[in-house]
Design a protein around this motif. Sequence first.
Motif, PDB file in Angstrom:
ATOM      1  N   SER A   1      36.203 -28.945  -2.644  1.00  0.00           N
ATOM      2  CA  SER A   1      36.059 -30.189  -1.663  1.00  0.00           C
ATOM      3  C   SER A   1      34.875 -30.951  -2.447  1.00  0.00           C
ATOM      4  O   SER A   1      34.717 -32.109  -2.715  1.00  0.00           O
ATOM      5  N   ARG A   2      33.875 -30.245  -2.824  1.00  0.00           N
ATOM      6  CA  ARG A   2      32.530 -30.727  -3.383  1.00  0.00           C
ATOM      7  C   ARG A   2      32.935 -31.576  -4.685  1.00  0.00           C
ATOM      8  O   ARG A   2      32.401 -32.537  -5.154  1.00  0.00           O
ATOM      9  N   ASP A   3      33.820 -30.888  -5.577  1.00  0.00           N
ATOM     10  CA  ASP A   3      34.183 -31.168  -6.971  1.00  0.00           C
ATOM     11  C   ASP A   3      34.768 -32.536  -6.672  1.00  0.00           C
ATOM     12  O   ASP A   3      34.665 -33.528  -7.446  1.00  0.00           O
ATOM     13  N   LYS A   4      35.918 -32.599  -5.623  1.00  0.00           N
ATOM     14  CA  LYS A   4      36.615 -33.755  -5.730  1.00  0.00           C
ATOM     15  C   LYS A   4      35.751 -34.830  -5.116  1.00  0.00           C
ATOM     16  O   LYS A   4      36.019 -36.082  -5.555  1.00  0.00           O
TER      17      LYS A   4
END
Length: 59
Positions: free
Chosen positions: A13-16
């Motif tokens: 979710s952080r990468d997204k």
Amino acid sequence: MRQLKGKPKKETSRDKKERKQAMQEARRQIGTVVLPTLVVLVLLLVLFVYMATRPTNNE
């Protein structure tokens, strides 16, 4: 979870969130950098064509 060689890692979710933020910044730059540059180039082209095709007064 162990990552296998040659397999792409799953997007967290952080990468997204970082990817979405980068895309938003790119969209912002289109409006602030790319469009004004294109407008200036088009105006220069129009000015060049006008200067090249205007009638001259040879008297």
